[in-house]
Design a protein around this motif. Sequence first.
Motif, mmCIF file in Angstrom:
data_model
loop_
_atom_site.group_PDB
_atom_site.id
_atom_site.type_symbol
_atom_site.label_atom_id
_atom_site.label_comp_id
_atom_site.label_asym_id
_atom_site.label_seq_id
_atom_site.Cartn_x
_atom_site.Cartn_y
_atom_site.Cartn_z
ATOM 1 N N VAL A 66 0.900 -0.888 -0.162
ATOM 2 C CA VAL A 66 -0.230 0.072 -0.253
ATOM 3 C C VAL A 66 0.996 1.249 -0.033
ATOM 4 O O VAL A 66 1.581 1.369 0.989
ATOM 5 C CB VAL A 66 -1.092 -0.118 1.303
ATOM 6 N N ALA A 67 1.072 1.786 -1.399
ATOM 7 C CA ALA A 67 1.718 2.990 -1.319
ATOM 8 C C ALA A 67 1.071 4.236 -2.068
ATOM 9 O O ALA A 67 0.159 4.046 -2.585
ATOM 10 C CB ALA A 67 3.157 2.714 -2.101
ATOM 11 N N PRO A 68 1.917 5.305 -1.875
ATOM 12 C CA PRO A 68 1.147 6.505 -2.284
ATOM 13 C C PRO A 68 1.355 6.515 -4.077
ATOM 14 O O PRO A 68 2.151 6.093 -4.754
ATOM 15 C CB PRO A 68 2.013 7.689 -2.144
ATOM 16 N N ASP A 69 0.022 7.053 -4.725
ATOM 17 C CA ASP A 69 0.067 6.987 -5.971
ATOM 18 C C ASP A 69 0.785 8.047 -6.716
ATOM 19 O O ASP A 69 0.884 8.116 -7.817
ATOM 20 C CB ASP A 69 -1.537 7.148 -6.120
ATOM 21 N N SER A 70 1.546 8.846 -5.876
ATOM 22 C CA SER A 70 2.349 10.026 -6.515
ATOM 23 C C SER A 70 3.445 10.104 -5.153
ATOM 24 O O SER A 70 3.347 9.922 -4.258
ATOM 25 C CB SER A 70 1.718 11.415 -6.711
ATOM 26 N N PRO A 71 4.447 10.915 -5.719
ATOM 27 C CA PRO A 71 5.642 11.041 -4.829
ATOM 28 C C PRO A 71 5.103 11.951 -3.656
ATOM 29 O O PRO A 71 4.485 12.986 -3.638
ATOM 30 C CB PRO A 71 6.487 11.949 -5.496
ATOM 31 N N GLN A 72 5.596 11.640 -2.371
ATOM 32 C CA GLN A 72 5.275 12.088 -1.090
ATOM 33 C C GLN A 72 6.258 12.523 -0.175
ATOM 34 O O GLN A 72 6.315 12.329 1.000
ATOM 35 C CB GLN A 72 4.060 11.471 -0.312
ATOM 36 N N SER A 73 7.641 12.790 -0.907
ATOM 37 C CA SER A 73 8.745 12.732 0.010
ATOM 38 C C SER A 73 8.475 14.270 0.817
ATOM 39 O O SER A 73 7.842 14.789 0.879
ATOM 40 C CB SER A 73 9.772 13.107 -0.897
ATOM 41 N N ALA A 74 9.440 13.879 2.225
ATOM 42 C CA ALA A 74 9.549 14.975 3.120
ATOM 43 C C ALA A 74 7.902 15.418 3.600
ATOM 44 O O ALA A 74 7.791 16.478 3.903
ATOM 45 C CB ALA A 74 10.022 16.393 2.573
ATOM 46 N N MET A 75 7.006 14.371 3.676
ATOM 47 C CA MET A 75 5.907 14.656 4.282
ATOM 48 C C MET A 75 5.591 14.581 5.616
ATOM 49 O O MET A 75 4.777 15.166 6.337
ATOM 50 C CB MET A 75 4.901 13.744 3.532
ATOM 51 N N GLY A 76 6.776 14.062 6.252
ATOM 52 C CA GLY A 76 6.941 13.620 7.680
ATOM 53 C C GLY A 76 5.746 12.807 8.056
ATOM 54 O O GLY A 76 5.223 11.747 7.643
ATOM 55 N N HIS A 77 5.248 13.051 9.327
ATOM 56 C CA HIS A 77 4.190 12.260 9.884
ATOM 57 C C HIS A 77 2.716 12.957 9.449
ATOM 58 O O HIS A 77 1.553 12.818 10.026
ATOM 59 C CB HIS A 77 4.211 12.216 11.344
ATOM 60 N N ALA A 78 2.604 13.498 8.244
ATOM 61 C CA ALA A 78 1.305 14.218 8.131
ATOM 62 C C ALA A 78 0.307 12.992 7.645
ATOM 63 O O ALA A 78 0.646 12.093 7.100
ATOM 64 C CB ALA A 78 1.587 15.024 6.641
ATOM 65 N N ILE A 79 -0.934 13.540 8.167
ATOM 66 C CA ILE A 79 -2.178 12.639 7.592
ATOM 67 C C ILE A 79 -3.258 13.385 7.120
ATOM 68 O O ILE A 79 -3.256 14.440 7.044
ATOM 69 C CB ILE A 79 -2.770 12.016 8.843
#
Length: 267
Positions: free
Chosen positions: A47-60
């Motif tokens: 289960v992985a993001p459908d697009s890059p999510q680098s440097a998102m930290g612990h965002a929800i």
Amino acid sequence: MYFCYSLNGSVMQKKPLILVTNDDGISAPGIRALISCMVELGTVVVVAPDSPQSAMGHAITINNTLHLNKISDEQALVTEYSCSGTPVDCVKMAISEVLKQKPDLCVSGINHGSNSSINVIYSGTMSAALEAGIEGIPAIGFSLLDYNWNADFEQIKPFVLSIASRVLQNKLPEGTILNVNFPKLKKESIKGIKICRQAKAIWQEKFDKRTTPFGKDYYWLTGEFINLDKGEDTDEWALANDYISIVPVQYDLTAHHAIQTLNSWEF
């Protein structure tokens, strides 16, 4: 090793259930390399993001809807889902909506770029692993110090397998997650593995201010990574000297050493 029992009482080997995620997106070469390793160890669900999510930290995600799409067919060796949310959203969705039981292991990565030292704070890769740890799942974040989309992951696969298999066999101390970083591969081979502490380092940041053709200002975040730590027991030292660094990290952010000092204050 995992075992189950048949109806006649004979012992059968049971494959561990492994959750794979990342922050570079489900199509990134790093996660494809990680998946290829994990299928050798157990039953894999991605289960992985459908697009890059680098440097998102612990965002929800709390102010938008989330979408979860199954992208593997029934004959696929690995069950895969893409998620419209952050890396932490992916772990939450996997546990709540996809898996019928908690996985035996969660692995995140392999990240394209460093997550050593202070980078662990910003990392979506490591936040996904930390979220799994919060849920009581043994978890590892893997990163390679090479930002090239076409980085060579083949040389590090045996180490990924070795580290993941040790965690499956031995578990991890409660509340502990592993942050594993691989040095950028050179002609020299990797010297080995070092168990390290996180180096004290900072990003000296600035914003590159530019102007659009329409006269509107915009900014690009830039910066220089500065290692303030000269210790030879740190992740930065290990990586600079061609070792793999493993840092045990935790999600308890309490500064325990400061409690006695604060108790001496008069509020």
